[in-house]
Design a protein around this motif. Structure first.
Motif, PDB file in Angstrom:
ATOM      1  N   PHE A 108       0.839  -1.199   0.000  1.00  0.00           N
ATOM      2  CA  PHE A 108       0.000   0.000   0.000  1.00  0.00           C
ATOM      3  C   PHE A 108       0.874   1.248   0.000  1.00  0.00           C
ATOM      4  O   PHE A 108       0.580   2.226  -0.698  1.00  0.00           O
ATOM      5  N   ALA A 114       0.701   4.595  -2.272  1.00  0.00           N
ATOM      6  CA  ALA A 114       0.554   5.902  -1.622  1.00  0.00           C
ATOM      7  C   ALA A 114       1.683   6.844  -2.042  1.00  0.00           C
ATOM      8  O   ALA A 114       1.450   8.035  -2.283  1.00  0.00           O
ATOM      9  N   VAL A 162      -6.455   6.303  -2.355  1.00  0.00           N
ATOM     10  CA  VAL A 162      -5.364   6.163  -1.385  1.00  0.00           C
ATOM     11  C   VAL A 162      -5.703   6.950  -0.120  1.00  0.00           C
ATOM     12  O   VAL A 162      -5.497   6.478   1.005  1.00  0.00           O
ATOM     13  N   GLY A 198      -6.029   5.242   3.429  1.00  0.00           N
ATOM     14  CA  GLY A 198      -5.142   5.692   4.509  1.00  0.00           C
ATOM     15  C   GLY A 198      -5.921   6.141   5.736  1.00  0.00           C
ATOM     16  O   GLY A 198      -5.534   5.855   6.874  1.00  0.00           O
TER      17      GLY A 198
END
Lengths: 154, 154
Positions: free
Chosen positions: B49, B53, B137, B141
């Motif tokens: 991830f 990001a 994203v 997040g």
């Protein structure tokens, strides 16, 4: 985000401005990130393979769906660790033998062998036949052990 | 096999003779195995991830294939950790807050939220549009952070 992924942000900062696709080595900020990544991926893989092996060996009851599910995850996980065996990661919190980098082709062949055996296990696990699963677990386990014997320090 | 998967074999031995499918808790031999498993799975997820990001935030160059590949792996990984938050694993080498078990439904909902946001990110990552990826994203997040803020001890 800063709290969540400090190492990625450090990597990102270090790489800012690069205009080309990143080589494998650049996907990890620090050698220890690569070491942790491959150990973590291998542990998750081992957990799932271990469950199929335990069923194949009769140590836990055979459950066809559980075998298939765990073989599927183990196979997916088998693809992850090897990009992280980058140069300079033979030191630190790792049992990786420096021989890995001295004979990278042989190491990669051993890794590929494991991935192939795991993929075969995944196919037969979907079939639900305990005898074929048992045979495939045996071959996969051998491929794990061969690589550990050759390239993992005690 | 013994050298490769000692903890699984211990689990297997402990479980030998059970005739029913195993509950989640029984998939781990010891509480520390469950703790290590979920930490390892979360770290692998976070690595993948984190790369998406970093691209979304412009910290590393955007590469559509790299974004799609990493989102795919992160999504797969997002499904793994939560089965390992079993009773008795609030102690030991973990930052898991005991609140997790006191309000398991809320914790599970937070986990599901993250999985859903990650799955959405995976869909848009395949589309290759950096703006939609960036938005996804952000939402993903936020879902990570919400769970860490509520349930991860410092």
């Amino acid at each position: 985000m800063k709290r969540l992924f400090p190492s990625m942000l450090m990597a990102a900062a270090a790489l800012a401005g690069l205009a080309t696709a990143l080589p494998a080595a650049a996907q990890f900020a620090k050698p220890e990130d690569a070491i942790k990544y491959r150990k973590n991926a291998l542990f998750v893989m081992g957990t799932h393979f271990g469950r199929v092996a335990a069923m194949a060996n009769g140590r836990i009851p055979f459950d066809a769906k559980m075998a298939a599910d765990n073989a599927e995850i183990a196979t997916m996980m088998s693809k992850l660790p090897y990009v992280a065996f980058i140069e300079g990661t033979d030191k630190g919190d790792t049992k990786a033998d420096p021989k890995i980098w001295a004979e990278k082709d042989k190491f990669n062949a051993a890794a590929t062998k494991m991935q192939e055996e795991m993929a075969k296990l995944n196919v037969v696990a979907k079939g639900g036949n305990i005898d074929t699963i048992k045979a495939a677990v045996g071959e996969t386990g051998k491929s794990c052990k061969a690589c550990h014997d050759a390239y993992r320090k005690e």
